[in-house]
Scaffold this motif. Structure first.
Motif, short mmCIF file in Angstrom:
data_model
loop_
_atom_site.label_atom_id
_atom_site.label_comp_id
_atom_site.label_asym_id
_atom_site.label_seq_id
_atom_site.Cartn_x
_atom_site.Cartn_y
_atom_site.Cartn_z
N LYS A 3 28.10 -34.23 -16.28
CA LYS A 3 29.10 -34.79 -15.37
C LYS A 3 30.16 -33.75 -15.03
CE LYS A 3 32.24 -37.67 -16.79
NZ LYS A 3 32.93 -38.89 -17.27
N THR A 4 30.40 -33.58 -13.74
CA THR A 4 31.43 -32.66 -13.30
C THR A 4 32.81 -33.25 -13.54
OG1 THR A 4 29.96 -31.80 -11.58
CG2 THR A 4 32.31 -31.36 -11.33
N SER A 5 33.71 -32.44 -14.09
CA SER A 5 35.05 -32.94 -14.37
C SER A 5 36.06 -31.85 -14.04
CB SER A 5 35.17 -33.36 -15.84
OG SER A 5 36.45 -33.86 -16.11
N TRP A 6 36.30 -31.68 -12.73
CA TRP A 6 37.17 -30.57 -12.32
C TRP A 6 38.21 -30.95 -11.28
CZ3 TRP A 6 37.32 -29.56 -7.15
CH2 TRP A 6 36.28 -30.11 -6.38
N LEU A 7 38.07 -32.11 -10.66
CA LEU A 7 38.89 -32.42 -9.49
C LEU A 7 40.31 -32.79 -9.89
CD1 LEU A 7 38.85 -32.52 -6.46
CD2 LEU A 7 38.18 -34.91 -6.57
N ASN A 8 41.17 -31.78 -10.04
CA ASN A 8 42.59 -31.99 -10.30
C ASN A 8 43.36 -30.79 -9.78
OD1 ASN A 8 42.88 -29.98 -12.58
ND2 ASN A 8 41.36 -31.37 -13.49
N LEU A 9 44.64 -30.95 -9.57
CA LEU A 9 45.43 -29.88 -8.96
C LEU A 9 45.46 -28.59 -9.76
CD1 LEU A 9 48.50 -31.72 -7.35
CD2 LEU A 9 46.42 -30.88 -6.25
N PRO A 10 45.66 -28.63 -11.09
CA PRO A 10 45.71 -27.36 -11.84
C PRO A 10 44.43 -26.56 -11.74
CG PRO A 10 46.61 -29.16 -13.15
CD PRO A 10 45.97 -29.79 -11.96
N PHE A 170 48.75 -35.68 -4.00
CA PHE A 170 49.32 -36.17 -5.25
C PHE A 170 48.28 -36.93 -6.08
CE2 PHE A 170 51.49 -39.60 -7.61
CZ PHE A 170 52.27 -38.83 -8.46
N SER A 171 47.29 -37.53 -5.43
CA SER A 171 46.26 -38.29 -6.16
C SER A 171 45.46 -37.39 -7.10
CB SER A 171 45.31 -38.98 -5.19
OG SER A 171 44.48 -38.05 -4.50
N MET A 172 45.54 -36.06 -6.93
CA MET A 172 44.83 -35.12 -7.79
C MET A 172 45.68 -34.64 -8.96
SD MET A 172 42.91 -32.77 -4.93
CE MET A 172 42.28 -33.50 -3.43
N THR A 173 46.90 -35.15 -9.10
CA THR A 173 47.71 -34.76 -10.26
C THR A 173 47.17 -35.40 -11.53
OG1 THR A 173 49.24 -36.60 -9.84
CG2 THR A 173 49.81 -34.45 -8.90
N VAL A 174 47.46 -34.78 -12.65
CA VAL A 174 46.94 -35.25 -13.93
C VAL A 174 48.08 -35.82 -14.78
CG1 VAL A 174 45.05 -33.58 -13.92
CG2 VAL A 174 47.22 -32.97 -15.01
#
Length: 254
Positions: A3-10, A170-174
């Motif tokens: 599973k890919t787990s990369w979609l975030n701002l940082p 902003f939806s990509m913030t963690v």
């Protein structure tokens, strides 16, 4: 399959971060310019710098103790003519704007202090013409329904696009609870509706003027939080050695 787990701002690539950063910076500057424009127009409706409830009332409900021309000359147009010229125009309007005084007394003042913008710039009333300025010499009922409809539809369409892209980034913030994040994304849209609706409510009853200020403050604050948080997570978090493997667009994201 892993599973890919990369979609975030940082974790975004440098080109994507620069794209998002450019948009957020220009949008933030645009919000500041919008605030300055409000201060120089609505904020001067009562003749004093700074936005107040009276400014909102005069802008939408009107100052019904005087004429529209008087309200403008004592408000946002105050700096464009000297006191004596403004006094002459105001007194003429209070006297019923007699046409006999237009050419010998009033038109020269209008041509000297008003015609450089009015009648030459699109969207600004052509008040060097008697038939036009006479309309503004009537009791001040605030913004007309026609102008409010025009501004409202531009306001709703244009600003909602801004909030959409700010919210998308902003939806990509963690690190946020999904309900808190979702609420913060929705707040600007809700307060935008409150802001525009309150124009019409204030037009009907000046007691609703507070809602205009609340609406504008609400979406400005929420947008500022989203913009600064997004910029922080794109640049400061990685610089400080912090990262995240959270997929912020996954249905199970916190």
């Amino acid at each position: 399959m892993e599973k890919t787990s990369w979609l975030n701002l940082p974790s975004l690539s440098f080109p994507v971060k620069t794209l998002f950063t450019g948009y957020l910076m220009v949008t933030g500057l645009g919000l500041l310019m919008a605030g300055a424009q409000i201060m120089l127009t609505h904020g001067m409706a009562d003749g004093k710098f700074g936005l107040s409830v009276n400014d909102i009332v005069y802008s939408y409900y009107g100052n019904r103790t005087g004429t529209t021309l008087e309200a403008k000359l004592n408000g946002s147009m105050k700096v464009n003519a000297p006191p004596q010229a403004r006094f002459t125009l105001i007194q003429w309007a209070r006297d019923g704007a007699p046409k006999s005084e237009w050419e010998p007394k009033i038109q020269p003042i209008v041509d000297k202090y008003c015609a450089k913008c009015h009648g030459k710039l699109a969207g600004i009333p052509d008040i060097p013409k008697y038939d036009v300025i006479k309309i503004f010499a009537k009791v001040d009922h605030g913004a007309s329904e026609t102008s409010m409809v025009r501004v409202a539809h531009i306001h709703l369409f244009g600003i909602s696009f801004i909030f959409f892209f700010v919210g998308l980034i902003f939806s990509m913030t963690v690190g946020w609870n999904r309900w808190v994040k979702g609420t913060l994304i929705f707040i600007p849209f809700a307060f935008l509706v409150v802001d525009v609706a309150s124009w019409w409510l204030t037009k009907w009853n000046p007691e609703f003027a507070w809602l205009v200020i609340i609406g504008g403050f609400g979406y400005s604050l929420a947008s500022s939080i989203m913009i600064f948080t997004s910029l922080y997570q794109m640049w400061i978090m990685p610089w400080r050695g912090k990262s995240s493997d959270e997929n912020t667009w996954h249905v199970d994201a916190a």
